[in-house]
Design a protein around this motif. Structure first.
Motif, short mmCIF file in Angstrom:
data_model
loop_
_atom_site.label_atom_id
_atom_site.label_comp_id
_atom_site.label_asym_id
_atom_site.label_seq_id
_atom_site.Cartn_x
_atom_site.Cartn_y
_atom_site.Cartn_z
N MET A 213 39.65 -97.23 -16.31
CA MET A 213 40.88 -96.03 -16.02
C MET A 213 40.21 -96.43 -18.04
SD MET A 213 41.29 -94.60 -13.54
CE MET A 213 42.71 -93.93 -13.71
N PRO A 214 41.14 -94.90 -18.99
CA PRO A 214 40.91 -94.86 -19.91
C PRO A 214 42.53 -95.26 -20.08
CG PRO A 214 41.33 -92.93 -18.78
CD PRO A 214 40.45 -93.65 -18.09
N THR A 215 42.75 -96.12 -21.46
CA THR A 215 44.29 -96.71 -22.32
C THR A 215 44.83 -96.02 -22.60
OG1 THR A 215 44.12 -98.45 -20.90
CG2 THR A 215 45.70 -99.14 -22.29
N LEU A 216 45.94 -95.46 -23.58
CA LEU A 216 46.10 -95.11 -24.27
C LEU A 216 47.93 -95.64 -24.75
CD1 LEU A 216 46.70 -91.28 -23.83
CD2 LEU A 216 46.82 -92.85 -22.00
N GLN A 217 48.33 -95.28 -26.59
CA GLN A 217 48.82 -95.38 -26.75
C GLN A 217 50.45 -94.04 -26.43
OE1 GLN A 217 50.59 -98.88 -27.93
NE2 GLN A 217 48.01 -99.75 -26.97
N LEU A 218 50.91 -95.25 -25.97
CA LEU A 218 52.35 -94.09 -25.87
C LEU A 218 53.35 -94.30 -26.38
CD1 LEU A 218 51.97 -92.52 -21.87
CD2 LEU A 218 50.98 -92.06 -24.27
N PRO A 219 54.56 -93.39 -26.94
CA PRO A 219 55.55 -93.71 -27.73
C PRO A 219 56.72 -93.61 -26.87
CG PRO A 219 55.07 -91.74 -28.14
CD PRO A 219 53.76 -91.99 -27.73
N THR A 220 57.44 -94.85 -27.40
CA THR A 220 58.62 -94.66 -26.27
C THR A 220 60.07 -94.09 -26.79
OG1 THR A 220 59.31 -96.88 -27.31
CG2 THR A 220 57.71 -96.98 -25.14
N ALA B 125 42.05 -86.19 -19.66
CA ALA B 125 43.29 -86.02 -19.87
C ALA B 125 43.79 -86.65 -20.72
CB ALA B 125 44.03 -85.99 -18.27
N ALA B 126 43.03 -88.09 -21.14
CA ALA B 126 42.81 -89.07 -21.92
C ALA B 126 43.24 -89.07 -23.43
CB ALA B 126 42.78 -91.07 -21.43
N ALA B 127 41.42 -87.90 -23.52
CA ALA B 127 41.08 -87.43 -24.31
C ALA B 127 42.31 -87.10 -24.89
CB ALA B 127 39.71 -87.10 -24.25
N ARG B 128 42.78 -85.66 -23.51
CA ARG B 128 43.54 -84.62 -24.67
C ARG B 128 45.20 -84.55 -25.12
NH1 ARG B 128 41.73 -78.69 -21.67
NH2 ARG B 128 39.31 -78.97 -22.65
N TYR C 56 46.45 -77.83 -18.92
CA TYR C 56 46.10 -77.94 -20.37
C TYR C 56 44.70 -79.09 -20.04
CZ TYR C 56 45.01 -80.37 -24.34
OH TYR C 56 44.42 -80.99 -26.17
N LEU C 57 45.66 -80.51 -19.98
CA LEU C 57 45.46 -81.62 -19.01
C LEU C 57 44.32 -81.92 -18.26
CD1 LEU C 57 48.80 -83.58 -19.39
CD2 LEU C 57 46.75 -83.68 -20.83
N ASN C 58 44.09 -80.46 -17.45
CA ASN C 58 43.36 -80.51 -16.14
C ASN C 58 42.13 -79.77 -16.81
OD1 ASN C 58 44.39 -82.40 -14.06
ND2 ASN C 58 45.74 -81.12 -13.95
N GLY C 59 41.87 -78.82 -17.77
CA GLY C 59 40.56 -78.78 -18.43
C GLY C 59 40.37 -76.88 -18.08
N HIS C 60 41.59 -76.77 -17.00
CA HIS C 60 42.29 -75.55 -16.54
C HIS C 60 41.73 -74.41 -18.41
CE1 HIS C 60 41.70 -75.84 -12.23
NE2 HIS C 60 43.09 -77.13 -12.86
#
Length: 387
Positions: free
Chosen positions: A1-8, A372-375, A330-334
């Motif tokens: 599963m993808p990992t990304l950096q999210l602000p806190t 979703a992670a890419a977007r 948007y995240l889900n590509g609709h």
């Protein structure tokens, strides 16, 4: 599963690995045992040269494709409602076009479609009497019925402006309902969704307001299919549900407490007319299928993780919940972008979007985690958050 950096919330960042198991978008195997409507959002043409203050230009292909998607999941459509930014970017002319085009797009399906009917084409500064309000309602009633549509009688800012007593409301609704060719759904929208509706039904006392609504229903039983209450107050909904005539349905509009209200109790249950079902459609469809099969435990198990997501999407200021709904689409590509009517993509802060992303993942509502992670990475870059 993808990992990304999210602000806190502290301004730092943390690694977040997506963990949810996505709900498949599949057609229900059997009919639901609740009448179900999802209010649906509209998709904007992001390339149109339009002043956001005028609303914007609708991408009809993407907008109608989303309605087909909801219908495939067994969800009826509540069209041209506040989820479609009615009165907050979507005007009456485009609303009527949307109503007509949705009817054409879903012809041959067995899902119900009801349509928002109001007075929003009026200039409030020129509304002087209850007669003005009745005439405006009647104009939209006639237009929608001429298009073959069923009605959701929406709350009116114009009526809230000129009415003074509960009797004023009862009289206006009686006159408007006289023109309904088929039973309608009434919509009681709380002022957390629209501040111009404060004191609707002629009072700020919820018990007196309830009594005015019940009087409208009692006087027009053959004209009322049901009522949707959007007060985010489950006790008020349950209280009113128990007072309704047996022929009149309660449609929950409580985006905070919908699982228990839909499941109901020994004295009855609520049907569904919810904006959050736009955002959680696959989970909602699976949960309603479980409920229809008699598995209430599974129904609650599926919907429980969606409640924190819904409460964040609909958190104050509640009227901007549409931004969260569109963000998930948007995240889900609709849709390929985050642009909204009247520039409403800017109406929530970054921490809101981060929370919606994580909560949607945890509820299994990101149908393609890599996409979703890419977007989300692209979205964060707009705020200067690198990866």
């Amino acid at each position: 599963m993808p990992t990304l950096q999210l602000p806190t919330s502290s301004g730092a960042s943390e690694a977040y690995a997506l963990r949810g198991t996505s709900w498949p978008a599949s057609r229900p195997s059997a009919p639901f045992n609740r009448v179900v409507f999802s209010a649906a959002h509209v998709v904007v043409d992001p390339l149109a040269d339009a002043d956001p203050s005028s609303g914007g230009v609708i991408d009809w292909d993407a907008t109608l494709a989303y309605r087909r998607y909801l219908a495939e999941l067994g969800l009826g459509i509540a069209e041209a409602m506040d989820t479609a930014q009615r009165g907050m970017g979507l005007g009456w002319a485009d609303s009527l076009t949307l109503i007509r085009r949705t009817r054409e797009a879903l012809a041959g399906t067995d899902v119900p479609v009801f349509n928002g009917c109001g007075t929003d084409h009026l200039d409030l500064a020129e509304v002087n009497s209850l007669d003005d309000v009745v005439a405006a309602y009647q104009a939209q009633v006639d237009a929608i019925q001429s298009a073959g549509g069923r009605l959701i009688l929406m709350a009116s800012r114009a009526l809230a402006r000129v009415a003074r007593t509960p009797d004023d409301y009862v009289g206006v609704y009686r006159r408007v309902l006289a023109g309904a060719q088929q039973p309608v759904i009434l919509h009681w929208l709380g002022d957390m969704f629209d501040s111009a509706l404060k004191g609707y039904w002629g009072t700020n006392d919820l018990d007196l307001a309830r009594d005015a609504v019940l009087q409208v229903i009692e006087d027009n039983r053959d004209k009322v299919d049901g009522i949707k209450i959007s007060l985010l107050d489950k006790d008020s909904e349950i209280d009113m549900r128990r007072r309704l005539p047996a022929s009149v349905k309660m449609y929950t509009g409580d985006d905070f407490n919908y699982p228990e209200l839909i499941a109901g109790d020994a004295q009855g249950h609520s049907h569904v007319l919810l904006g959050i079902f736009d955002a959680i459609a696959p989970a909602a469809s699976h949960a309603l299928g479980a409920l229809a099969a008699g598995d209430s435990a599974r129904f609650h198990e599926i919907l429980a993780p969606t409640v924190p997501l819904s409460r964040r999407i609909f958190g104050a200021p509640t009227r901007f919940y549409k931004t969260g709904v569109v963000f998930l689409a948007y995240l889900n590509g609709h849709q390929s972008h985050m642009v909204m009517l009247a520039g409403h993509q800017a109406m929530r802060p970054l921490p809101y979007f981060v929370d919606v992303f994580k909560l949607a993942d945890q509820a299994g509502l990101l149908r393609d985690p890599d996409l979703a992670a890419a977007r989300m990475r692209q979205f964060l870059a707009v705020y200067g958050v690198g990866q």
